[in-house]
Design a protein around this motif. Structure first.
Motif, PDB file in Angstrom:
ATOM      1  N   GLU A   9       0.831  -1.209   0.000  1.00 35.15           N
ATOM      2  CA  GLU A   9       0.000   0.000   0.000  1.00 35.15           C
ATOM      3  C   GLU A   9       0.864   1.257   0.000  1.00 35.15           C
ATOM      4  O   GLU A   9       0.641   2.185  -0.776  1.00 35.15           O
ATOM      5  CB  GLU A   9      -0.914  -0.001   1.234  1.00 35.15           C
ATOM      6  N   GLY A  10       1.885   1.270   0.864  1.00 35.16           N
ATOM      7  CA  GLY A  10       2.754   2.441   0.958  1.00 35.16           C
ATOM      8  C   GLY A  10       3.540   2.685  -0.318  1.00 35.16           C
ATOM      9  O   GLY A  10       3.705   3.827  -0.755  1.00 35.16           O
ATOM     10  N   VAL A  11       4.019   1.597  -0.938  1.00 30.40           N
ATOM     11  CA  VAL A  11       4.770   1.712  -2.199  1.00 30.40           C
ATOM     12  C   VAL A  11       3.866   2.281  -3.285  1.00 30.40           C
ATOM     13  O   VAL A  11       4.249   3.185  -4.037  1.00 30.40           O
ATOM     14  CB  VAL A  11       5.346   0.339  -2.636  1.00 30.40           C
ATOM     15  N   ASN A  12       2.654   1.764  -3.358  1.00 32.73           N
ATOM     16  CA  ASN A  12       1.685   2.220  -4.357  1.00 32.73           C
ATOM     17  C   ASN A  12       1.393   3.719  -4.201  1.00 32.73           C
ATOM     18  O   ASN A  12       1.391   4.476  -5.182  1.00 32.73           O
ATOM     19  CB  ASN A  12       0.399   1.394  -4.203  1.00 32.73           C
ATOM     20  N   LYS A  13       1.181   4.154  -2.975  1.00 28.72           N
ATOM     21  CA  LYS A  13       0.891   5.573  -2.704  1.00 28.72           C
ATOM     22  C   LYS A  13       2.116   6.438  -2.966  1.00 28.72           C
ATOM     23  O   LYS A  13       2.012   7.551  -3.477  1.00 28.72           O
ATOM     24  CB  LYS A  13       0.421   5.741  -1.254  1.00 28.72           C
ATOM     25  N   PHE A  14       3.280   5.932  -2.603  1.00 25.41           N
ATOM     26  CA  PHE A  14       4.542   6.649  -2.835  1.00 25.41           C
ATOM     27  C   PHE A  14       4.698   6.932  -4.332  1.00 25.41           C
ATOM     28  O   PHE A  14       5.006   8.040  -4.761  1.00 25.41           O
ATOM     29  CB  PHE A  14       5.689   5.782  -2.301  1.00 25.41           C
ATOM     30  N   GLN A  15       4.456   5.910  -5.150  1.00 21.10           N
ATOM     31  CA  GLN A  15       4.597   6.069  -6.598  1.00 21.10           C
ATOM     32  C   GLN A  15       3.589   7.069  -7.159  1.00 21.10           C
ATOM     33  O   GLN A  15       3.903   7.840  -8.068  1.00 21.10           O
ATOM     34  CB  GLN A  15       4.414   4.710  -7.288  1.00 21.10           C
ATOM     35  N   LYS A  16       2.392   7.063  -6.614  1.00 22.56           N
ATOM     36  CA  LYS A  16       1.323   7.917  -7.156  1.00 22.56           C
ATOM     37  C   LYS A  16       1.392   9.361  -6.657  1.00 22.56           C
ATOM     38  O   LYS A  16       1.048  10.288  -7.382  1.00 22.56           O
ATOM     39  CB  LYS A  16      -0.047   7.330  -6.772  1.00 22.56           C
ATOM     40  N   HIS A  17       1.821   9.531  -5.407  1.00 19.76           N
ATOM     41  CA  HIS A  17       1.625  10.841  -4.777  1.00 19.76           C
ATOM     42  C   HIS A  17       2.898  11.604  -4.429  1.00 19.76           C
ATOM     43  O   HIS A  17       2.831  12.781  -4.086  1.00 19.76           O
ATOM     44  CB  HIS A  17       0.793  10.680  -3.492  1.00 19.76           C
ATOM     45  N   PHE A  18       4.067  10.962  -4.508  1.00 23.79           N
ATOM     46  CA  PHE A  18       5.284  11.666  -4.103  1.00 23.79           C
ATOM     47  C   PHE A  18       5.704  12.665  -5.173  1.00 23.79           C
ATOM     48  O   PHE A  18       5.812  12.338  -6.355  1.00 23.79           O
ATOM     49  CB  PHE A  18       6.433  10.693  -3.838  1.00 23.79           C
ATOM     50  N   ASP A  19       5.947  13.890  -4.735  1.00 24.53           N
ATOM     51  CA  ASP A  19       6.349  14.959  -5.642  1.00 24.53           C
ATOM     52  C   ASP A  19       7.796  15.347  -5.329  1.00 24.53           C
ATOM     53  O   ASP A  19       8.069  16.046  -4.358  1.00 24.53           O
ATOM     54  CB  ASP A  19       5.408  16.162  -5.455  1.00 24.53           C
ATOM     55  N   ALA A  20       8.728  14.850  -6.140  1.00 25.96           N
ATOM     56  CA  ALA A  20      10.155  15.105  -5.892  1.00 25.96           C
ATOM     57  C   ALA A  20      10.513  16.554  -6.186  1.00 25.96           C
ATOM     58  O   ALA A  20       9.909  17.203  -7.040  1.00 25.96           O
ATOM     59  CB  ALA A  20      11.003  14.173  -6.749  1.00 25.96           C
ATOM     60  N   LYS A  21      11.505  17.034  -5.454  1.00 26.09           N
ATOM     61  CA  LYS A  21      12.071  18.363  -5.709  1.00 26.09           C
ATOM     62  C   LYS A  21      13.491  18.164  -6.232  1.00 26.09           C
ATOM     63  O   LYS A  21      14.164  17.202  -5.873  1.00 26.09           O
ATOM     64  CB  LYS A  21      12.084  19.181  -4.422  1.00 26.09           C
ATOM     65  N   ASP A  22      13.938  19.093  -7.053  1.00 28.08           N
ATOM     66  CA  ASP A  22      15.249  18.941  -7.688  1.00 28.08           C
ATOM     67  C   ASP A  22      16.399  18.870  -6.693  1.00 28.08           C
ATOM     68  O   ASP A  22      17.458  18.326  -7.011  1.00 28.08           O
ATOM     69  CB  ASP A  22      15.500  20.075  -8.687  1.00 28.08           C
ATOM     70  N   ASN A  23      16.200  19.432  -5.498  1.00 21.81           N
ATOM     71  CA  ASN A  23      17.300  19.395  -4.526  1.00 21.81           C
ATOM     72  C   ASN A  23      17.125  18.281  -3.485  1.00 21.81           C
ATOM     73  O   ASN A  23      17.866  18.227  -2.496  1.00 21.81           O
ATOM     74  CB  ASN A  23      17.476  20.756  -3.839  1.00 21.81           C
ATOM     75  N   ASP A  24      16.168  17.384  -3.700  1.00 20.10           N
ATOM     76  CA  ASP A  24      16.028  16.221  -2.810  1.00 20.10           C
ATOM     77  C   ASP A  24      17.269  15.333  -2.909  1.00 20.10           C
ATOM     78  O   ASP A  24      17.890  15.239  -3.970  1.00 20.10           O
ATOM     79  CB  ASP A  24      14.813  15.366  -3.201  1.00 20.10           C
ATOM     80  N   VAL A  25      17.578  14.679  -1.804  1.00 17.33           N
ATOM     81  CA  VAL A  25      18.663  13.690  -1.784  1.00 17.33           C
ATOM     82  C   VAL A  25      18.071  12.391  -1.242  1.00 17.33           C
ATOM     83  O   VAL A  25      17.451  12.384  -0.178  1.00 17.33           O
ATOM     84  CB  VAL A  25      19.839  14.147  -0.897  1.00 17.33           C
ATOM     85  N   PHE A  26      18.265  11.288  -1.976  1.00 18.69           N
ATOM     86  CA  PHE A  26      17.775   9.984  -1.539  1.00 18.69           C
ATOM     87  C   PHE A  26      18.930   9.056  -1.216  1.00 18.69           C
ATOM     88  O   PHE A  26      19.884   8.945  -1.987  1.00 18.69           O
ATOM     89  CB  PHE A  26      16.910   9.339  -2.624  1.00 18.69           C
ATOM     90  N   VAL A  27      18.837   8.383  -0.073  1.00 20.62           N
ATOM     91  CA  VAL A  27      19.722   7.271   0.266  1.00 20.62           C
ATOM     92  C   VAL A  27      18.956   6.007  -0.123  1.00 20.62           C
ATOM     93  O   VAL A  27      17.902   5.715   0.450  1.00 20.62           O
ATOM     94  CB  VAL A  27      20.056   7.250   1.770  1.00 20.62           C
ATOM     95  N   ALA A  28      19.446   5.294  -1.126  1.00 17.38           N
ATOM     96  CA  ALA A  28      18.777   4.079  -1.599  1.00 17.38           C
ATOM     97  C   ALA A  28      19.641   2.873  -1.250  1.00 17.38           C
ATOM     98  O   ALA A  28      20.874   2.952  -1.274  1.00 17.38           O
ATOM     99  CB  ALA A  28      18.547   4.144  -3.104  1.00 17.38           C
ATOM    100  N   SER A  29      18.985   1.751  -0.956  1.00 21.29           N
ATOM    101  CA  SER A  29      19.763   0.573  -0.559  1.00 21.29           C
ATOM    102  C   SER A  29      18.934  -0.679  -0.648  1.00 21.29           C
ATOM    103  O   SER A  29      17.706  -0.640  -0.576  1.00 21.29           O
ATOM    104  CB  SER A  29      20.253   0.728   0.891  1.00 21.29           C
ATOM    105  N   PHE A  30      19.622  -1.798  -0.802  1.00 23.72           N
ATOM    106  CA  PHE A  30      18.997  -3.089  -0.570  1.00 23.72           C
ATOM    107  C   PHE A  30      19.049  -3.304   0.947  1.00 23.72           C
ATOM    108  O   PHE A  30      20.039  -2.936   1.588  1.00 23.72           O
ATOM    109  CB  PHE A  30      19.772  -4.189  -1.297  1.00 23.72           C
ATOM    110  N   PRO A  31      17.985  -3.858   1.558  1.00 25.02           N
ATOM    111  CA  PRO A  31      17.980  -4.001   3.017  1.00 25.02           C
ATOM    112  C   PRO A  31      19.222  -4.696   3.558  1.00 25.02           C
ATOM    113  O   PRO A  31      19.747  -5.636   2.959  1.00 25.02           O
ATOM    114  CB  PRO A  31      16.719  -4.850   3.273  1.00 25.02           C
TER     115      PRO A  31
END
Length: 326
Positions: free
Chosen positions: A45-67
């Motif tokens: 549910e959270g992944v689905n909502k994240f994909q639909k509703h998250f509005d990225a900003k150009d100065n956002d920084v994401f830490v991405a990882s495999f668990p």
């Protein structure tokens, strides 16, 4: 409003019911095959909502990882770099009183709760916003992949990753989750059936992006970060165009950041010894050993051979490889 909410809940349930499911290594009894990766039931549910509703900003920084690949450590280091001008005192730093997962939240987990509140919370977050995700690159919201925001990705030797995953999920799994002996869990892992897996496609997605879009994705290996922390923390700072890389005191600042975020130091902080986060996971469970090569104490010769073959088969020819420490 209640009717809309009820309709949305039904839609989410229908999505989950329609997906293939398996018992596997994750925070719940089942994992669902969602967009070619294995997603824990309580995250769909959270992944689905994240994909639909998250509005990225150009100065956002994401830490991405495999668990279980060094996420907590990378969050701490990146938070200290991004916020250095605001928190230049290392004696009274937010990392001394808050867990890195509280300071660098996962939107896909946040969106499992009240959507309106979480969107508001993220839109009010001070900029640059520092966030994190376990999602594979192809499943990130388009607003992230199409914006100029930056992603720092960390992965780990698949041998050590499995041991860390095994130890972690055994500590946090609900009573309703199936019991796996080590060998059964290893088979699941070899088949890619664990939360946000398969691990090889997760790594390769970010690896390929880091080659084609160097200004978008910085790819790190946990082992490299451990073995030459100063060099790779400088890489992170340079990738983020941080002012700490300029001026005569840059080495001193980087040394202070590394010291502040040391695994042993964070593990020993009172804030990381008690209390829960991320849907009830105890904070202390995010700090086990942080070592390289601990897998040798767990694996049989046949397991070593099997996983070595899978690594060669899945990653061979990609340019991505791992040194096996034993």
């Amino acid at each position: 409003m209640a009717l809309a909410s009820h309709k949305q809940a039904n839609e989410e349930n229908e999505i989950i019911i329609s997906l293939p499911k398996e018992s596997g290594l994750g925070a719940g009894p089942y994992l669902h095959l969602f967009q070619d990766f294995w997603c824990p039931t309580n995250s769909v549910e959270g992944v689905n909502k994240f994909q639909k509703h998250f509005d990225a900003k150009d100065n956002d920084v994401f830490v991405a990882s495999f668990p279980k690949s060094g996420t907590t450590w990378l969050k701490a280091l990146t938070f200290a770099i991004v916020n250095h001008q605001q928190f230049s005192s290392f004696d009274n730093h937010p990392l001394l009183s808050s867990n890195p997962h509280e300071l660098v939240p996962f939107p896909e987990f946040m969106y499992s709760h009240d959507l309106h509140d979480q969107i508001l919370s993220l839109s009010n977050k001070s900029e640059p916003r520092l966030l994190s995700t376990h999602l594979p690159f192809p499943s990130l919201p388009q607003s992230i992949t199409k914006s100029n925001c930056k992603i720092i990705y960390i992965c780990r030797n698949p041998f050590d990753t499995f041991v860390s995953v095994w130890e972690f999920f055994n500590k946090i799994k609900p009573v309703s989750s199936p019991e796996f002996i080590f060998e059964e869990a290893f088979e699941k892992y070899c088949n890619g059936i664990m939360g946000f897996g398969p691990w090889w496609s997760h790594m390769l997605g970010y690896w390929k992006e880091s080659i084609t879009r160097r200004n978008k994705v910085l790819f790190l290996k946990y082992e490299d970060l451990k073995e030459d922390t100063v060099f790779h923390v400088k890489r992170i700072a340079e990738f983020l165009d941080s002012p700490i890389t300029q001026g005569g005191e840059s080495n001193t600042v980087i040394e202070h950041i590394i010291k502040l975020c040391r695994f042993e130091k964070m593990k020993d902080l009172e804030v990381n010894k008690s209390g829960c986060i991320l849907n009830g996971v105890e904070k202390k469970n995010f700090f086990r050993k942080g070592e390289i090569g601990d897998w040798i104490n767990y694996f049989s010769p046949s397991m070593i051979e099997k996983l070595s073959k899978i690594i060669e088969e899945k990653l061979g020819g990609s340019g991505l490889s791992f040194k096996v420490h034993s």
